[in-house]
Design an enzyme around this catalytic site. Structure first.
Site, PDB file in Angstrom:
ATOM      1  N   PHE A   1      -4.400  -4.873  -1.139  1.00  0.00           N
ATOM      2  CA  PHE A   1      -3.659  -3.804  -0.471  1.00  0.00           C
ATOM      3  C   PHE A   1      -2.254  -4.323  -0.171  1.00  0.00           C
ATOM      4  CE2 PHE A   1      -8.122  -3.187   0.264  1.00  0.00           C
ATOM      5  CZ  PHE A   1      -8.321  -1.821   0.222  1.00  0.00           C
ATOM      6  N   GLU A   2      -1.246  -3.494  -0.383  1.00  0.00           N
ATOM      7  CA  GLU A   2       0.124  -4.009  -0.302  1.00  0.00           C
ATOM      8  C   GLU A   2       0.569  -4.343   1.116  1.00  0.00           C
ATOM      9  OE1 GLU A   2       3.038  -0.688  -1.469  1.00  0.00           O
ATOM     10  OE2 GLU A   2       1.076  -0.009  -2.098  1.00  0.00           O
TER      11      GLU A   2
END
Lengths: 252, 306
Positions: free
Chosen positions: A49-50
């Protein structure tokens, strides 16, 4: 079997995740697709997940955003966005998901400006990390609703690069990632020709046809010789999607 | 002894954030968004701000709608669970309530811009954004040739915010703070900034904060003010303290569809209250109770023994 367009899109997106894939998950429907794939055919897939989170298991609670506190519970790493993008830039991500407001026949995406960016008709929210996924992921999948005015011959602004002008455009421009491999819409699933890199219709969803998809596509649509109907969701797939999104916030 | 930096939110904003400043917020993406600080900026009617952030989940839309913003540098403005930001669109497309300029970044390049500043580097080269419209619409990026390989490359210049505002779980009176959970670009954003405002759920004695120096986010020399503001990130979540109040985001999205609707929302939730306590009173204790984490999940203590 009764299901919504968005449930079918989640299920089609989940089927793109191969077991063991390092998956850059993104927001909205792909959050559910990752959870579904993990609980069915891809138990060894990893979720990146960024915001900096790495997971081996899907969250055990419904997520409205990737930064909801339950997404950190059971995470195997929580680091910075720069580090997570570094994983992407090092070529360690197999698959990413991207949404779009406009897409063209080579899978280029616009989420920035409709019309000339100097005087746009519409200001779209922007890019987030989508351009970075599009640049670096070994392959990516586009998930978006299909309407004729969104499926254009040429996007007015490239936010996230697909196959550019087609052919070996990505290689010539030294883009490290492989580009889009599938475009999943409310009407069907498109894939990209191995030579020309143009999107073609691979399957239409139950209730649709080549004609209805063509009518909602703004370029001269090519259809695979073996194009067929998208496999209907199974009761098992639907049950998991509804378990992950019990109130239907994303899928109803 | 160093004087305490603890002050009120009103004083911190008045002293550290002048009109015209560049202000970086929302650095932990959808978590730990400093809404309490943002609402005070609106109450003080600051003008011509440049907002810097990766994505902004609703806060930047509010500041833009309130007319505080001249420029946005970042990757996305909207409402993550509901969709676009109505004020952002109105400002950019129609100049309502005032025109704003946008310098497009991706989440990676905004992180690189701030990282370059933390390193004292003039720019960082990257392959991200090759072939995109960013290179036309944002003149800050330069196309170049990699002197080693001869390949095309994009230069991302260092970005130094005048102020970065962080919402954290705990801090001491001098600004040494612990942030955990989602951090996003918080470390780079704070370390790159000229000055930092730390907004903390809890103020802890220095010896208990420095007992875990590895977890301290940014050197205290950067911190200009420390504000004790419980629930200061609501309706965004903060790990270990409260969850995301998604319904509030949904209601804002509906309320802000028209300029009149937004003006009513702003009167009710921001201008019509004196401070953050007023906002929390309006939310009500039932709403706050519903957001308390159901589980306590402690990490293991560390032995820093020497």
């Amino acid at each position: 079997m009764d299901y919504t367009d968005r449930e079918l899109m989640v299920i089609a997106a989940a089927r793109e995740i191969r077991d063991g894939d390092v998956t850059f998950v993104g927001m909205r429907l792909p959050l559910l697709a990752f959870a579904l794939a993990k609980r069915t055919h891809a138990p060894a897939a990893l979720g990146y997940f960024e915001n900096g989170i790495v997971r081996e298991t899907p969250s055990d609670e419904m997520l409205f955003t990737m930064s909801d506190p339950p997404n950190l519970v059971g995470a195997t790493w929580s680091t910075s966005t720069a580090n997570m993008m570094g994983m992407l830039a090092q070529g360690l991500v197999d698959l990413g998901f991207i949404g779009g407001a406009e897409v063209d026949r080579f899978g280029n995406l616009n989420t920035s400006y409709v019309g000339d960016w100097r005087a746009p008709k519409v200001k779209l929210p922007g890019s987030g990390g989508a351009p970075d996924i599009a640049c670096y992921a070994k392959r990516f999948v586009i998930v978006m609703p299909q309407e004729r005015h969104r499926f254009v011959e040429r996007v007015s602004y490239i936010t996230s690069v697909g196959h550019g002008d087609g052919g070996d455009w990505r290689r010539r421009h030294r883009l490290p990632g492989g580009g889009p491999v599938a475009l999943i819409t409310t009407l069907g699933v498109f894939r990209f020709d191995a030579e020309t890199r143009e999107a073609y219709l691979a399957s239409w969803h139950p209730g649709q046809s080549v004609e209805t998809v063509r009518a909602a596509t703004g370029w001269n649509l090519r259809v695979a010789p073996d194009a067929t109907e998208t496999a209907t969701p199974t009761a098992h797939e639907l049950a998991i999607v509804r378990d992950c999104d019990p109130r239907g916030f994303w899928t109803r | 002894m160093i004087p305490s930096k603890i002050t009120s939110m009103a004083d911190a904003i008045a002293r550290v954030v002048p009109s015209g400043a560049s202000v970086c917020m929302g650095t932990a993406l959808e978590a730990a968004i400093p809404f309490a600080a943002g609402h005070e900026i609106i109450r003080q009617r600051l003008q011509n701000l440049t907002l810097i952030g990766p994505i902004s989940d609703m806060l930047f839309d509010q500041l833009i709608g309130a007319g505080c913003v001249a420029r946005f540098i970042g990757a996305w403005v909207g409402n993550v669970s509901s969709g676009l930001g109505h004020n952002y669109r109105r400002a950019f497309e129609q100049g309502i309530p005032r025109p704003i300029a946008v310098e497009d970044q991706s989440n990676f390049t905004i992180a690189l811009s701030l990282l370059a500043a933390t390193l004292g580097a003039p720019y960082i080269p990257t392959r991200a954004l090759l072939g995109t419209g960013f290179l036309d619409s944002n003149p800050a990026f330069k196309r170049a040739e990699d002197p080693y390989s001869g390949d095309p490359i994009v230069l991302v210049p260092a970005l130094v915010p005048d102020v970065t505002i962080l919402q954290v779980q705990r801090a001491d009176a001098y600004g040494r703070c612990h942030l955990w959970g989602t951090v996003g670009i918080s470390r780079e954003a704070a370390f790159a900034a000229r000055r930092v405002i730390v907004v903390a759920e809890e103020i802890w004695p220095t010896e208990r904060i420095v007992a875990d120096p590895n977890l301290i986010l940014v050197p205290d020399v950067k911190v200009a003010a420390v504000v004790h503001e419980p629930f200061g990130a609501l309706p965004a979540p903060l790990q270990g303290f409260y969850g995301r109040y998604t319904e509030f985001f949904t209601r804002y999205h509906e309320a802000s569809r028209t300029p009149e609707g937004f003006a009513r929302w702003l009167d009710e939730w921001v201008l019509g209250v004196v401070d953050w306590k007023g906002f929390l009173d309006k939310l009500g204790t039932d709403a706050l109770k519903a957001l308390v984490p159901r589980r306590v999940l402690l990490s293991e203590p560390l032995d820093y023994g020497a």
